[in-house]
Design an enzyme around this catalytic site. Structure first.
Site, PDB file in Angstrom:
ATOM      1  N   LYS A 129      -1.076   5.261  -5.766  1.00  0.00           N
ATOM      2  CA  LYS A 129      -2.106   4.891  -6.744  1.00  0.00           C
ATOM      3  C   LYS A 129      -2.998   6.073  -7.100  1.00  0.00           C
ATOM      4  O   LYS A 129      -3.375   6.264  -8.250  1.00  0.00           O
ATOM      5  CB  LYS A 129      -2.938   3.726  -6.192  1.00  0.00           C
ATOM      6  CG  LYS A 129      -2.156   2.447  -5.973  1.00  0.00           C
ATOM      7  CD  LYS A 129      -3.043   1.327  -5.447  1.00  0.00           C
ATOM      8  CE  LYS A 129      -3.483   1.546  -4.020  1.00  0.00           C
ATOM      9  NZ  LYS A 129      -2.364   1.515  -3.035  1.00  0.00           N
ATOM     10  N   GLY A 153       0.807  -1.207   0.000  1.00  0.00           N
ATOM     11  CA  GLY A 153       0.000   0.000   0.000  1.00  0.00           C
ATOM     12  C   GLY A 153       0.843   1.261   0.000  1.00  0.00           C
ATOM     13  O   GLY A 153       2.075   1.225   0.099  1.00  0.00           O
ATOM     14  N   ASP A 154       0.170   2.394  -0.140  1.00  0.00           N
ATOM     15  CA  ASP A 154       0.818   3.715  -0.089  1.00  0.00           C
ATOM     16  C   ASP A 154       1.799   3.929  -1.234  1.00  0.00           C
ATOM     17  O   ASP A 154       2.754   4.706  -1.104  1.00  0.00           O
ATOM     18  CB  ASP A 154       1.548   3.919   1.248  1.00  0.00           C
ATOM     19  CG  ASP A 154       0.690   3.581   2.449  1.00  0.00           C
ATOM     20  OD1 ASP A 154      -0.434   4.105   2.514  1.00  0.00           O
ATOM     21  OD2 ASP A 154       1.144   2.797   3.306  1.00  0.00           O
ATOM     22  N   ALA A 196      11.082   7.796  -6.779  1.00  0.00           N
ATOM     23  CA  ALA A 196      12.506   7.770  -7.149  1.00  0.00           C
ATOM     24  C   ALA A 196      13.197   9.054  -6.711  1.00  0.00           C
ATOM     25  O   ALA A 196      14.395   9.058  -6.404  1.00  0.00           O
ATOM     26  CB  ALA A 196      12.659   7.574  -8.655  1.00  0.00           C
ATOM     27  N   ASP A 197      12.445  10.147  -6.654  1.00  0.00           N
ATOM     28  CA  ASP A 197      13.015  11.428  -6.239  1.00  0.00           C
ATOM     29  C   ASP A 197      13.473  11.409  -4.784  1.00  0.00           C
ATOM     30  O   ASP A 197      14.402  12.130  -4.406  1.00  0.00           O
ATOM     31  CB  ASP A 197      11.990  12.541  -6.432  1.00  0.00           C
ATOM     32  CG  ASP A 197      10.678  12.246  -5.718  1.00  0.00           C
ATOM     33  OD1 ASP A 197       9.996  11.271  -6.129  1.00  0.00           O
ATOM     34  OD2 ASP A 197      10.326  12.962  -4.760  1.00  0.00           O
ATOM     35  N   GLN A 222      -5.376  -0.646  -0.907  1.00  0.00           N
ATOM     36  CA  GLN A 222      -4.298  -1.474  -0.362  1.00  0.00           C
ATOM     37  C   GLN A 222      -3.393  -1.982  -1.498  1.00  0.00           C
ATOM     38  O   GLN A 222      -3.159  -1.257  -2.445  1.00  0.00           O
ATOM     39  CB  GLN A 222      -4.851  -2.620   0.493  1.00  0.00           C
ATOM     40  CG  GLN A 222      -5.477  -2.175   1.798  1.00  0.00           C
ATOM     41  CD  GLN A 222      -6.950  -1.869   1.684  1.00  0.00           C
ATOM     42  OE1 GLN A 222      -7.672  -2.440   0.887  1.00  0.00           O
ATOM     43  NE2 GLN A 222      -7.413  -0.942   2.474  1.00  0.00           N
ATOM     44  N   THR A 261      -4.994  -7.326   4.600  1.00  0.00           N
ATOM     45  CA  THR A 261      -6.303  -6.696   4.674  1.00  0.00           C
ATOM     46  C   THR A 261      -7.377  -7.782   4.569  1.00  0.00           C
ATOM     47  O   THR A 261      -7.062  -8.977   4.500  1.00  0.00           O
ATOM     48  CB  THR A 261      -6.451  -5.620   3.588  1.00  0.00           C
ATOM     49  OG1 THR A 261      -7.621  -4.835   3.848  1.00  0.00           O
ATOM     50  CG2 THR A 261      -6.536  -6.233   2.189  1.00  0.00           C
ATOM     51  N   ASN A 284     -10.561   2.177   5.201  1.00  0.00           N
ATOM     52  CA  ASN A 284      -9.314   1.823   5.886  1.00  0.00           C
ATOM     53  C   ASN A 284      -8.077   2.225   5.116  1.00  0.00           C
ATOM     54  O   ASN A 284      -6.960   1.998   5.566  1.00  0.00           O
ATOM     55  CB  ASN A 284      -9.270   0.312   6.162  1.00  0.00           C
ATOM     56  CG  ASN A 284      -9.434  -0.514   4.898  1.00  0.00           C
ATOM     57  OD1 ASN A 284     -10.083  -0.099   3.948  1.00  0.00           O
ATOM     58  ND2 ASN A 284      -8.869  -1.696   4.896  1.00  0.00           N
ATOM     59  N   ALA A 285      -8.258   2.803   3.940  1.00  0.00           N
ATOM     60  CA  ALA A 285      -7.109   3.218   3.132  1.00  0.00           C
ATOM     61  C   ALA A 285      -7.434   4.549   2.481  1.00  0.00           C
ATOM     62  O   ALA A 285      -8.602   4.894   2.303  1.00  0.00           O
ATOM     63  CB  ALA A 285      -6.784   2.171   2.083  1.00  0.00           C
ATOM     64  N   GLY A 286      -6.400   5.300   2.131  1.00  0.00           N
ATOM     65  CA  GLY A 286      -6.635   6.599   1.517  1.00  0.00           C
ATOM     66  C   GLY A 286      -5.815   6.813   0.266  1.00  0.00           C
ATOM     67  O   GLY A 286      -4.646   6.441   0.203  1.00  0.00           O
ATOM     68  N   HIS A 287      -6.445   7.391  -0.753  1.00  0.00           N
ATOM     69  CA  HIS A 287      -5.739   7.796  -1.964  1.00  0.00           C
ATOM     70  C   HIS A 287      -5.599   9.319  -1.933  1.00  0.00           C
ATOM     71  O   HIS A 287      -6.596  10.038  -1.879  1.00  0.00           O
ATOM     72  CB  HIS A 287      -6.509   7.373  -3.211  1.00  0.00           C
ATOM     73  CG  HIS A 287      -6.462   5.901  -3.454  1.00  0.00           C
ATOM     74  ND1 HIS A 287      -7.206   5.278  -4.438  1.00  0.00           N
ATOM     75  CD2 HIS A 287      -5.772   4.919  -2.843  1.00  0.00           C
ATOM     76  CE1 HIS A 287      -6.957   3.978  -4.419  1.00  0.00           C
ATOM     77  NE2 HIS A 287      -6.100   3.757  -3.458  1.00  0.00           N
ATOM     78  N   THR A 293      -6.365  -0.408  10.970  1.00  0.00           N
ATOM     79  CA  THR A 293      -6.746   0.996  11.127  1.00  0.00           C
ATOM     80  C   THR A 293      -7.934   1.157  12.069  1.00  0.00           C
ATOM     81  O   THR A 293      -8.346   2.282  12.353  1.00  0.00           O
ATOM     82  CB  THR A 293      -7.116   1.611   9.765  1.00  0.00           C
ATOM     83  OG1 THR A 293      -8.196   0.867   9.190  1.00  0.00           O
ATOM     84  CG2 THR A 293      -5.922   1.580   8.827  1.00  0.00           C
TER      85      THR A 293
END
Length: 424
Positions: free
Chosen positions: A16, A12-13, A333-334, A225, A240, A38-41, A131
């Site tokens: 996306k 996750g994270d 990558a930054d 996720q 999950t 339970n997840a955030g975009h 979460t």
């Protein structure tokens, strides 16, 4: 037309939301197929960021229809707060006009959160590091055939059925000598959110999606996720409660695998993980903390600091294999810019002397073998053409292309909405 899919390839994270935001204007429909609040975009607009939890990432596009699919679990209280927050963030967004909710999506009830908290804090149960949003409780009651669905909210006995479940759960929780909020208060908040939910279109979304596909419309399926958190194929039990793979998109939306086109897999140039679970390449030193701070690696939903590790190719190959990814999008990558060297886990050496180049189990006795590569200098955030990337970064990307067997087609060069380039 085919349905394309976007999903995460790690824990996750991976970014996306940013990629979906980039390409969603090329689609007629974006559809969430799993998970819940339970997840955030994270999405950027006008220099500000907002985290979408249950809403699909195409909600900002006026000409894009958004679907909350059957495979999701929907918390009416959380959705109401999310939509009200969205309106404050951008007053031009009109979810009443471009949001459709599956009648078969299951509801997250107020006591599901309380049961989640109880199980996470009770020593009789395995601590997963969830979460505590009631997602597992909603899915477990779905499997037990004891839950309510969005379509039930129009039933004349809906309120009675909800109150029966809430009272039953309260009796169970009260018997464990824990402090509980007022049942009347959480019931009132829930039913007010149900009235709010009734403002939005609710239908058999599998019929809607298959019809629009037959009509030549373009659908983008959006997963929450990531593959290594899949309930069946992830690092169980630290996973999950839903299917996070491309196959999960088909079951969660009711669309045949025959209709799937591109499968975009998102991965970071390093790894992060929130909560408990196996993590062979985890960094416990100052470098890990440096990457965490530079990459702002804190949960978009919970704010929890993410665990940091080097890129894990055995796990990434496994995720690509089980999801059938056709294109890889590499992010962050930054964050690694300016390091003299970066490392990549190429394989595991197992206790019995064997080597694992592809693995989804991540055994605790496995030794990750790291390849050191020359780092890249300079600020890449303003680069808009892949030809202008540092040679060391090009070598890193070329190495990954060879190792993964799937092309990296996009590279995120910074946190901004437009800081992403298409690879030549």
């Amino acid at each position: 037309m085919n349905m394309d899919i976007v999903l995460g390839l790690q824990w996750g994270d991976e970014g996306k939301g940013k990629f979906i935001d980039l390409i969603s204007e090329d689609y007629d429909i974006t559809a969430r197929f799993n998970g819940g609040a339970n997840a955030g975009h994270s999405i950027e607009r006008n220099g500000k960021r907002i985290t979408l939890k249950s809403l699909p990432s195409g909600i900002f596009m006026k000409d894009v229809q958004n679907v909350i699919g059957t495979g999701t679990v929907l918390d009416p209280v959380s959705l109401k707060k999310e939509i009200l927050n969205l309106r404050q963030f951008d007053g031009t967004v009109e979810p009443e006009k471009n949001l459709i909710i599956s009648q078969k999506a299951h509801l997250v009830l107020p006591t599901h959160k309380l049961l989640d908290i109880f199980m996470e804090e009770n020593p009789d149960y395995t601590t997963i590091g969830t979460t505590k949003n009631g997602i597992a409780q909603a899915y477990s009651n779905k499997i037990l055939r004891q839950n309510l669905r969005v379509g039930d909210i129009d039933s004349p006995d809906f309120k009675d059925r909800v109150e029966h479940i809430l009272q039953r759960d309260y009796r169970l929780l009260a018997g464990n000598d824990i402090v509980l909020p007022s049942l009347d208060e959480i019931s009132l908040e829930f039913f007010e959110a149900i009235d709010f939910l009734k403002k939005f279109a609710r239908t058999d979304t599998e019929l809607f999606l298959n019809t629009v596909l037959s009509d030549g419309k373009k659908v983008l399926a959006e997963g929450s996720q990531a593959a290594m958190l899949d309930i069946d194929h992830g690092t169980y039990p630290y996973v999950t409660s839903s299917s996070t793979t491309a196959a999960g998109a088909c079951t969660g939306l009711g669309v045949s695998p025959k209709k799937v086109g591109e499968i975009f897999g998102i991965a970071k140039a390093y790894c992060t993980r929130v909560g408990n679970g196996m993590f062979p390449t985890e960094l416990f030193n100052e470098l890990g903390e440096e990457i965490r701070i530079k990459g702002n690696e804190y949960g978009s939903n919970t704010g929890r600091p993410r665990r940091i590790g080097w890129l894990d190719l055995p796990a990434l190959r496994y995720a690509i294999m089980i999801t059938g990814v056709t294109q890889v999008i590499l992010t962050k990558a930054d964050v690694l810019s300016g390091m003299k060297s970066v490392e990549v886990c190429t394989h595991y050496e197992l206790e019995d002397g064997n080597i694992a180049r592809t693995s989804g189990t991540l055994p605790e006795n496995a030794h990750p073998v790291l390849k050191q590569m020359k780092g890249w200098e300079g600020d890449i955030t303003a680069i808009q053409d892949s030809a202008n990337l540092p040679e060391e970064l090009k070598a890193f990307l070329s190495f990954l292309n060879d190792e993964l067997g799937v092309p990296i087609t996009y590279l995120s060069t910074g946190p901004g909405r437009k800081q992403i380039i298409k690879m030549n």
